[in-house]
Write a protein that holds these residues in place. Structure first.
Motif, PDB file in Angstrom:
ATOM      1  N   ALA A 228     -61.781 -36.876 -73.549  1.00 47.81           N
ATOM      2  CA  ALA A 228     -60.897 -35.966 -72.630  1.00 47.81           C
ATOM      3  C   ALA A 228     -59.809 -35.359 -73.287  1.00 47.81           C
ATOM      4  O   ALA A 228     -59.334 -34.081 -72.914  1.00 47.81           O
ATOM      5  N   VAL A 229     -59.220 -35.831 -74.285  1.00 51.65           N
ATOM      6  CA  VAL A 229     -58.177 -35.118 -75.044  1.00 51.65           C
ATOM      7  C   VAL A 229     -58.554 -34.060 -75.766  1.00 51.65           C
ATOM      8  O   VAL A 229     -57.881 -32.961 -75.612  1.00 51.65           O
ATOM      9  N   LEU A 230     -59.707 -33.849 -76.165  1.00 52.17           N
ATOM     10  CA  LEU A 230     -60.373 -32.755 -76.809  1.00 52.17           C
ATOM     11  C   LEU A 230     -60.974 -31.464 -75.776  1.00 52.17           C
ATOM     12  O   LEU A 230     -60.888 -30.441 -76.051  1.00 52.17           O
ATOM     13  N   LEU A 231     -61.611 -32.046 -74.777  1.00 46.95           N
ATOM     14  CA  LEU A 231     -62.179 -31.336 -73.881  1.00 46.95           C
ATOM     15  C   LEU A 231     -61.189 -30.689 -72.674  1.00 46.95           C
ATOM     16  O   LEU A 231     -61.433 -29.548 -72.329  1.00 46.95           O
ATOM     17  N   TRP A 232     -60.540 -31.447 -72.223  1.00 47.83           N
ATOM     18  CA  TRP A 232     -59.723 -31.120 -71.081  1.00 47.83           C
ATOM     19  C   TRP A 232     -58.730 -29.861 -71.329  1.00 47.83           C
ATOM     20  O   TRP A 232     -58.857 -28.920 -70.512  1.00 47.83           O
ATOM     21  N   PRO A 233     -57.974 -30.130 -72.416  1.00 48.58           N
ATOM     22  CA  PRO A 233     -57.373 -28.786 -72.789  1.00 48.58           C
ATOM     23  C   PRO A 233     -58.091 -27.479 -72.883  1.00 48.58           C
ATOM     24  O   PRO A 233     -57.497 -26.449 -72.437  1.00 48.58           O
ATOM     25  N   LEU A 234     -59.378 -27.700 -73.266  1.00 46.88           N
ATOM     26  CA  LEU A 234     -60.134 -26.409 -73.444  1.00 46.88           C
ATOM     27  C   LEU A 234     -60.288 -25.983 -71.994  1.00 46.88           C
ATOM     28  O   LEU A 234     -60.352 -24.643 -71.535  1.00 46.88           O
ATOM     29  N   GLN A 235     -60.621 -26.697 -70.993  1.00 57.79           N
ATOM     30  CA  GLN A 235     -60.963 -26.485 -69.577  1.00 57.79           C
ATOM     31  C   GLN A 235     -59.636 -25.751 -69.121  1.00 57.79           C
ATOM     32  O   GLN A 235     -59.856 -24.724 -68.315  1.00 57.79           O
ATOM     33  N   LEU A 236     -58.577 -26.218 -69.359  1.00 60.35           N
ATOM     34  CA  LEU A 236     -57.259 -25.730 -68.863  1.00 60.35           C
ATOM     35  C   LEU A 236     -56.732 -24.323 -69.410  1.00 60.35           C
ATOM     36  O   LEU A 236     -56.953 -23.279 -68.880  1.00 60.35           O
ATOM     37  N   TYR A 237     -57.280 -24.135 -70.873  1.00 59.96           N
ATOM     38  CA  TYR A 237     -57.058 -22.704 -71.413  1.00 59.96           C
ATOM     39  C   TYR A 237     -58.125 -21.625 -70.797  1.00 59.96           C
ATOM     40  O   TYR A 237     -57.816 -20.662 -70.491  1.00 59.96           O
ATOM     41  N   TRP A 238     -59.235 -22.282 -70.547  1.00 59.49           N
ATOM     42  CA  TRP A 238     -60.225 -21.331 -70.190  1.00 59.49           C
ATOM     43  C   TRP A 238     -59.801 -20.853 -68.618  1.00 59.49           C
ATOM     44  O   TRP A 238     -60.004 -19.859 -67.993  1.00 59.49           O
ATOM     45  N   PHE A 239     -59.491 -22.007 -67.779  1.00 59.40           N
ATOM     46  CA  PHE A 239     -58.972 -21.808 -66.558  1.00 59.40           C
ATOM     47  C   PHE A 239     -57.829 -20.672 -66.363  1.00 59.40           C
ATOM     48  O   PHE A 239     -57.771 -19.734 -65.362  1.00 59.40           O
ATOM     49  N   CYS A 240     -57.033 -20.955 -67.571  1.00 62.55           N
ATOM     50  CA  CYS A 240     -55.925 -19.998 -67.513  1.00 62.55           C
ATOM     51  C   CYS A 240     -56.364 -18.413 -67.708  1.00 62.55           C
ATOM     52  O   CYS A 240     -55.814 -17.522 -67.050  1.00 62.55           O
ATOM     53  N   LEU A 241     -57.399 -18.435 -68.632  1.00 61.90           N
ATOM     54  CA  LEU A 241     -57.940 -17.080 -68.784  1.00 61.90           C
ATOM     55  C   LEU A 241     -58.477 -16.535 -67.433  1.00 61.90           C
ATOM     56  O   LEU A 241     -58.413 -15.250 -67.238  1.00 61.90           O
ATOM     57  N   ILE A 242     -59.273 -17.351 -66.598  1.00 63.54           N
ATOM     58  CA  ILE A 242     -59.808 -16.928 -65.531  1.00 63.54           C
ATOM     59  C   ILE A 242     -59.047 -16.317 -64.578  1.00 63.54           C
ATOM     60  O   ILE A 242     -58.986 -15.494 -63.821  1.00 63.54           O
ATOM     61  N   CYS A 243     -57.787 -17.317 -64.326  1.00 58.83           N
ATOM     62  CA  CYS A 243     -56.641 -16.684 -63.465  1.00 58.83           C
ATOM     63  C   CYS A 243     -56.234 -15.493 -64.054  1.00 58.83           C
ATOM     64  O   CYS A 243     -55.552 -14.639 -63.040  1.00 58.83           O
TER      65      CYS A 243
END
Length: 263
Positions: A228-243
């Protein structure tokens, strides 16, 4: 076990080759266009299969820790080779985009270096899925928590819309109504299936164990917390790029020329 690994190792690259050849022979597409679309088609199909497996597993497990479903380990074995295949498929897409832009003189080392710099997060994500998530899901959890594994499969629900968006950009349809509608689907699906997925996993276990959500990391296996610590920040980063991309698309005038920075 080996049979499912072998099946996945043949299925995903084989589907890519069949799709690419079909698009070139029957549709008359260029090598570059056929490679890009075939990569997206395989990614979308894998996402559909994973999501279907996730739905079946989640709906079958009443006890989130003890109930088991044969499809859990079977799909893990079948899908793991996909991540290795996808690293190479993304490299092919990157190389063909360079060729289309007229960079034929670039050597293999330069192309590989450029690819790794551009896609470093995705490559690391795929390597992590194979080297850590595969043994964690198949061996270290010791047959418990099929429900949570099924929920993780559902993260792939966002992939088809992401792939469609990239295909529309490839064919310069950034200003089309379909691209705008698909952008909304990407935002909602990525937020629900990837950004909110990890908090939901901890929430679901807190309900099962009747403990506060904030106490779950203290009792959860270290493999779960590390993932979770390694994968969740990636999802947050990609979501910011999508936004950010969605905001840029919203601000762009409908008759403005396509933005070619995505190619």
């Amino acid at each position: 076990m080996l049979a499912l690994l072998a099946a996945g190792s043949v299925f995903f690259p084989g589907l890519f080759l069949v799709s690419k050849r079909t698009l070139k022979l029957l549709m008359g597409w260029s090598e570059a266009d056929a490679v890009v679309l075939s990569t997206r088609l395989v990614s979308s199909l894998q996402a559909v299969l994973a999501s279907a497996a996730g739905c079946i597993i989640v709906s079958s497990c009443r006890d989130v820790m003890e109930d088991r479903h044969w499809l859990t380990e079977a799909y893990i074995l079948f899908a793991t080779p996909y991540f290795l295949y996808d690293i190479y498929a993304m490299f092919l897409c990157y190389r063909h985009k360079l060729l289309v832009k007229g960079h034929e003189e670039a050597g293999l080392v330069a192309v590989v270096s450029g690819y790794l710099r551009r896609e470093v997060l995705m490559v690391l994500h795929h390597v992590f899925m194979v080297t850590f998530c595969f043994p964690a899901s198949l061996l270290w959890r010791r047959g418990r928590g099929d429900y949570f594994q099924g929920v993780l499969f559902l993260a792939e629900l966002s992939t088809p819309s992401v792939s469609l968006g990239k295909v529309l950009i490839q064919f310069q349809k950034q200003n089309s109504l379909l691209h705008r509608l698909n952008g909304g689907v990407v935002l909602v699906s990525f937020c629900c299936c990837r950004v909110l997925l990890f908090p939901y996993l901890y929430y679901a276990y807190s309900r099962y164990a009747s403990i506060p959500v904030l106490a779950v990391p203290l009792v959860a296996p270290w493999q779960c917390n590390l993932g979770a610590v390694l994968l969740w920040p990636l999802q947050l980063y990609w979501f910011c790029l999508i936004c950010r991309g969605a905001l840029r698309q919203f601000r762009r005038h409908p008759n403005a020329p396509p933005d070619r920075t995505h190619h």
